[in-house]
Design a protein around this motif. Sequence first.
Motif, PDB file in Angstrom:
ATOM      1  N   ARG A   1       4.457   2.702   2.264  1.00  0.00           N
ATOM      2  CA  ARG A   1       5.546   3.544   1.768  1.00  0.00           C
ATOM      3  C   ARG A   1       5.613   4.863   2.548  1.00  0.00           C
ATOM      4  O   ARG A   1       6.699   5.353   2.866  1.00  0.00           O
ATOM      5  CB  ARG A   1       5.353   3.817   0.274  1.00  0.00           C
ATOM      6  CG  ARG A   1       5.537   2.574  -0.595  1.00  0.00           C
ATOM      7  CD  ARG A   1       5.599   2.910  -2.067  1.00  0.00           C
ATOM      8  NE  ARG A   1       4.341   3.457  -2.560  1.00  0.00           N
ATOM      9  CZ  ARG A   1       3.307   2.723  -2.965  1.00  0.00           C
ATOM     10  NH1 ARG A   1       3.370   1.390  -2.912  1.00  0.00           N
ATOM     11  NH2 ARG A   1       2.206   3.286  -3.418  1.00  0.00           N
ATOM     12  N   GLU A   2       4.436   5.406   2.871  1.00  0.00           N
ATOM     13  CA  GLU A   2       4.398   6.650   3.643  1.00  0.00           C
ATOM     14  C   GLU A   2       4.978   6.442   5.037  1.00  0.00           C
ATOM     15  O   GLU A   2       5.703   7.305   5.557  1.00  0.00           O
ATOM     16  CB  GLU A   2       2.960   7.148   3.741  1.00  0.00           C
ATOM     17  CG  GLU A   2       2.704   8.250   4.764  1.00  0.00           C
ATOM     18  CD  GLU A   2       3.449   9.544   4.501  1.00  0.00           C
ATOM     19  OE1 GLU A   2       3.464  10.406   5.404  1.00  0.00           O
ATOM     20  OE2 GLU A   2       4.033   9.705   3.396  1.00  0.00           O
TER      21      GLU A   2
ATOM     22  N   SER B   1       0.812  -1.216   0.000  1.00  0.00           N
ATOM     23  CA  SER B   1       0.000   0.000   0.000  1.00  0.00           C
ATOM     24  C   SER B   1       0.852   1.275   0.000  1.00  0.00           C
ATOM     25  O   SER B   1       2.032   1.271   0.375  1.00  0.00           O
ATOM     26  CB  SER B   1      -0.912   0.016   1.232  1.00  0.00           C
ATOM     27  OG  SER B   1      -0.152   0.196   2.420  1.00  0.00           O
ATOM     28  N   ALA B   2       0.201   2.364  -0.392  1.00  0.00           N
ATOM     29  CA  ALA B   2       0.839   3.681  -0.303  1.00  0.00           C
ATOM     30  C   ALA B   2       1.114   4.047   1.145  1.00  0.00           C
ATOM     31  O   ALA B   2       2.115   4.722   1.441  1.00  0.00           O
ATOM     32  CB  ALA B   2      -0.061   4.732  -0.964  1.00  0.00           C
TER      33      ALA B   2
END
Length: 254
Positions: free
Chosen positions: A237-238, A233-234
């Motif tokens: 990464r965040e 998921s984003a």
Amino acid sequence: MSDELIVTYVENICVMTINRPQARNAVNGATARAIAEAVDALDERDDLSVGVITGAGGTFCAGMDLRGFLDGDRPSIEGRGFAGLVEQPPRKPLIAAVEGYALAGGCEIAIASDLVVAAETAKFGLPEVKRGLVPTGGGALKLHRQLPYHVAMELLFTGDWLTADRALQYGFVNRVVPEGAALDAALELARTIAGNGPLALEAIKRIVRESQDWSAAEGVRTQREIADPVFRSADAREGAKAFTERRAPVWTRR
């Protein structure tokens, strides 16, 4: 929303307050439907991460409204169980903030919650046996998994109370706080949880809740199926980027 339940929002936390103090917050049909509606909103809204359930007037919940029961009013919902909750809790973390009595179905709401914060004067119990009834809202099914077996069986067989201090000793509650402070302490805990990745929170809860029925091989496979989308998921990464940049992450649930 029914007057039997007050729903408020504190940042990204949904607070559900059973509002029947004249009946020690015993749950009737209207209350069960309102709780189910609030739980659905908690799960559906991207701006909400954690739920807190509590009771008004210094009592958590005295269980089923017996007067309503005698009149044919059932405090359960098909597929969701007592209070519209115990058989189908929210996908997101749920904290019970307990003041006073959490008896019968009220205790089973605590059992269905992921964390419990209790005032030092709180009392938990499943007195159904004293009325010739069976605690079918999760008490008989789950209490022996949350307490030592013999302790759970004593409570189920006698219908006696478990004090907050003893519940803390056995790990049934997470925090014991002064009388009147349970909700504030639950909100403090909720804020800590709500600062974490929402997709990760839901995946962790699903794995923990469902894994008791998995074989060893099935567990490895199913855990991977649930967790892999989170790693891709984003938000994952965040989280890594925020760590390297020494800042708080900004979650998007994507």
